[in-house]
Design a protein around this motif. Structure first.
Motif, PDB file in Angstrom:
ATOM      1  N   THR A  38       0.837  -1.191   0.000  1.00  0.00           N
ATOM      2  CA  THR A  38       0.000   0.000   0.000  1.00  0.00           C
ATOM      3  C   THR A  38       0.878   1.249   0.000  1.00  0.00           C
ATOM      4  OG1 THR A  38      -1.670  -1.186   1.280  1.00  0.00           O
ATOM      5  CG2 THR A  38      -1.869   1.205   1.196  1.00  0.00           C
ATOM      6  N   SER A  71      -4.333  -8.571  -7.113  1.00  0.00           N
ATOM      7  CA  SER A  71      -5.464  -7.645  -7.019  1.00  0.00           C
ATOM      8  C   SER A  71      -4.911  -6.234  -6.911  1.00  0.00           C
ATOM      9  CB  SER A  71      -6.365  -7.962  -5.813  1.00  0.00           C
ATOM     10  OG  SER A  71      -5.655  -7.764  -4.603  1.00  0.00           O
ATOM     11  N   GLN A  72      -5.775  -5.230  -7.061  1.00  0.00           N
ATOM     12  CA  GLN A  72      -5.324  -3.843  -6.966  1.00  0.00           C
ATOM     13  C   GLN A  72      -6.505  -2.932  -6.635  1.00  0.00           C
ATOM     14  OE1 GLN A  72      -6.122  -1.208  -9.138  1.00  0.00           O
ATOM     15  NE2 GLN A  72      -7.415  -2.356 -10.564  1.00  0.00           N
ATOM     16  N   GLU A  73      -6.188  -1.759  -6.103  1.00  0.00           N
ATOM     17  CA  GLU A  73      -7.194  -0.745  -5.790  1.00  0.00           C
ATOM     18  C   GLU A  73      -6.698   0.613  -6.249  1.00  0.00           C
ATOM     19  OE1 GLU A  73      -8.465  -0.638  -1.748  1.00  0.00           O
ATOM     20  OE2 GLU A  73      -8.987  -2.763  -1.672  1.00  0.00           O
ATOM     21  N   ASN A  74      -7.561   1.314  -6.966  1.00  0.00           N
ATOM     22  CA  ASN A  74      -7.309   2.699  -7.403  1.00  0.00           C
ATOM     23  C   ASN A  74      -6.169   2.836  -8.399  1.00  0.00           C
ATOM     24  OD1 ASN A  74      -9.329   3.479  -5.552  1.00  0.00           O
ATOM     25  ND2 ASN A  74      -7.830   3.735  -3.916  1.00  0.00           N
TER      26      ASN A  74
END
Length: 240
Positions: A38, A71-74
């Protein structure tokens, strides 16, 4: 002779101690695990995140491990492609040494850079909107400069709108009942009215019948012409 299994076990223990909250073993044969990375928080608290999956090959670290973005976010698609390219570059530079910590650290720095870019994009977007608002306010204050072209365009549009309003009004009047027309309107709508009386006389043959019984025979009247007070003109006036 290199003991690949021993090197892999030692690195795995070190990685687990470094990333206790984000490290997860998926399988032991082959050894496969994930590490969630992160970014640091941006100015407004925004972050980006990705989970990397690594799998040891038999001759790791003399051969690079397998990796993928689990996986990934943003993250934009272009960001994920940049991360995969970065992993490939770092793996080639570190062949022969255990490299998971190095790969994860490089991705961490990349995510921080992405957040900085996002911040710059937001600031640029904010400046753009402010500039557009200022220009709109300036235009509203100055008004629109009238030219022959935009005046004619406005005039044409106005006439179309007025014609449509008249059409709607006429339709409403027709739906509500036939409007009462004035004599002038009737005349304008039917020019035959100005010859209607003449046509009536022509149809009657120019003959007017008179009921003679309504009149007395003048010879039956007892008139004394010698009477000095007799005045036929005055009598005619009385009859009128």
């Amino acid at each position: 002779m290199t003991d690949y299994a021993e090197e892999q076990r030692n690195e795995l223990e070190a990685i687990e101690s470094i990333y206790p909250d984000s490290f997860t073993v998926l399988s032991e044969d082959p050894t496969s695990f994930t590490i969630t990375v992160t970014s640091d928080a941006g100015e407004n608290g925004e972050t980006v995140e990705t989970t990397l999956k690594f799998t040891y090959v038999d001759k790791y670290p003399d051969e690079p491990p397998l990796w993928e973005i689990y996986s990934q976010e943003n993250l934009e698609e272009s960001d994920t492609e940049d991360i995969l390219t970065l992993l490939q570059q770092q793996a080639e530079e570190n062949l022969g040494m255990v490299m998971i910590f190095t790969l994860v650290t490089a991705v961490q720095e990349k995510l921080n850079t992405i957040v900085d870019v996002m911040k710059n994009r937001q600031e640029e977007e904010k400046r753009r909107k402010e500039k557009e608002a200022q220009e709109a306010e300036k235009v509203a204050f100055q008004g629109t400069v009238v030219t022959i072209e935009n005046f004619l365009a406005w005039k044409a549009k106005f006439e179309l709108e007025m014609a449509e309003l008249r059409r709607k009004k006429q339709k409403e009047e027709e739906q509500a009942g036939k409007p009462k027309l004035t004599g002038k309107q009737l005349f304008e709508r039917d020019h035959n009215l100005d010859t209607s009386d003449i046509q009536f006389l022509e149809d009657a043959g120019n003959n007017v019948e008179v009921d003679e019984s309504l009149f007395q025979d003048i010879e039956d009247l007892d008139l004394d012409e010698d009477d000095p007070d007799f005045d036929p003109i005055e009598m005619g006036s009385d009859e009128d």
